[in-house]
Design a protein around this motif. Sequence first.
Motif, PDB file in Angstrom:
ATOM      1  N   UNK A  26      29.815 -45.311 -17.459  1.00 21.94           N
ATOM      2  CA  UNK A  26      28.994 -45.317 -18.658  1.00 21.94           C
ATOM      3  C   UNK A  26      29.568 -46.311 -19.661  1.00 21.94           C
ATOM      4  N   UNK A  27      28.708 -47.047 -20.399  1.00 20.70           N
ATOM      5  CA  UNK A  27      29.202 -48.145 -21.238  1.00 20.70           C
ATOM      6  C   UNK A  27      29.606 -47.767 -22.653  1.00 20.70           C
ATOM      7  N   UNK A  28      29.438 -46.505 -23.066  1.00 21.98           N
ATOM      8  CA  UNK A  28      29.775 -46.124 -24.432  1.00 21.98           C
ATOM      9  C   UNK A  28      30.408 -44.741 -24.454  1.00 21.98           C
ATOM     10  N   UNK A  29      31.141 -44.466 -25.532  1.00 23.43           N
ATOM     11  CA  UNK A  29      31.819 -43.186 -25.664  1.00 23.43           C
ATOM     12  C   UNK A  29      30.820 -42.035 -25.737  1.00 23.43           C
ATOM     13  N   UNK A  30      29.713 -42.241 -26.430  1.00 21.41           N
ATOM     14  CA  UNK A  30      28.696 -41.192 -26.538  1.00 21.41           C
ATOM     15  C   UNK A  30      28.124 -40.826 -25.172  1.00 21.41           C
ATOM     16  N   UNK A  31      27.769 -41.841 -24.392  1.00 23.46           N
ATOM     17  CA  UNK A  31      27.192 -41.569 -23.076  1.00 23.46           C
ATOM     18  C   UNK A  31      28.229 -40.954 -22.133  1.00 23.46           C
ATOM     19  N   UNK A  32      29.480 -41.358 -22.297  1.00 20.40           N
ATOM     20  CA  UNK A  32      30.543 -40.776 -21.478  1.00 20.40           C
ATOM     21  C   UNK A  32      30.710 -39.292 -21.806  1.00 20.40           C
ATOM     22  N   UNK A  33      30.721 -38.970 -23.101  1.00 18.11           N
ATOM     23  CA  UNK A  33      30.879 -37.575 -23.515  1.00 18.11           C
ATOM     24  C   UNK A  33      29.710 -36.729 -23.026  1.00 18.11           C
TER      25      UNK A  33
END
Length: 356
Positions: free
Chosen positions: A225-232
């Motif tokens: 995933x390319x962003x912290x939000x999407x990873x979380x």
Amino acid sequence: MTQPRDETEAPHGEVLPGVSYVMPVLNEVIHVEAAIASLLDQDYRGPFDVIVALGPSIDGTTELVERLSRVDRRIRVIDNPTGSTPSGLNVAIEASQHPIVIRVDAHSLLPRDYARTAVETILRTKAANVGGIMKAEGTTPFESAVALAYGSKAGLGGGAHHLGGEEGPAETVYLGVFDRAWLTRVGLFNEDIRRGQDWELNRRLRAAGGVVWFTPKLVVVYRPRPSLERLARQFFSTGLWRGELARRFFSANALRYFVPPVMVTAAVLGFVIGVVGLFSALAGGGPASWLLFGFVVPAVYLLFVAVAALGAARKEGGRTGVWFLVVLPCIHFSWGLGFILGFLKLTKNIAAHTGR
């Protein structure tokens, strides 16, 4: 003599079974074209079809995939109204025609010899499902930090499909190359389970007498995933459903699945106890001041993260190491919190509210 449409004869006379690539897709405009291209570029000589189960995307994925299918008739697009992974896999499998079913993820890139190696392995071992290693690779310092977490015991706790290992029977494998007869026998994917449905299906295959086979020869590149939000969001959802599975099939879950929720609980409780001890000390050193030792637990965890980040920095550079300081706690706490809520039977309520 004309061969059946699901088989073809190789140059040396052996008959190769046809393969069906099945791919559920939802809002993956960045990665899906490369994923499909890796299927069309396989060096397998047997017949094949590509079935893309398209969910209600809003990022241009629908238009892109439909354009690809118009250009190449080997790509078939079918609707997946719910957008969920297990329902997409099931409608794609039901629309496919060949005896070997290869599961594909829109974030994955299959090497050219993937289908050939997988079919050779499934014919040799007579396994119900064959799979290999998920090799996470990032293109930015953030994604590289996520990839390192995927491939380290500090991140996801290990497992052959992340770290590699000896070829042989396994609890579960990444993606999966299935003997269709076994899929039909156990009833395809459970559409009631949004995440972890591969583990649950492999559990049923093994319970029915089938073999789930791991081979390190199958290596699939995975784009994080390319962003912290999407990873979380990804790891919270994954942990949520893993908690659900741990509650349903408690004894079938490996010990490593319980480490993140235990760690999250211990760190949070330690911090709260330490705060109580701090206030007690500030109030004059009452009998509760010894609770300051509660800070030891989160401190040990922070030290663990710092040491892991230093290792990441030495391996991938300073910027990746700095991101690792953020990525590792994000993965641990998102997954661990999700697991706890899923274990407490809150999975369906949260999934319905968030759309996961």
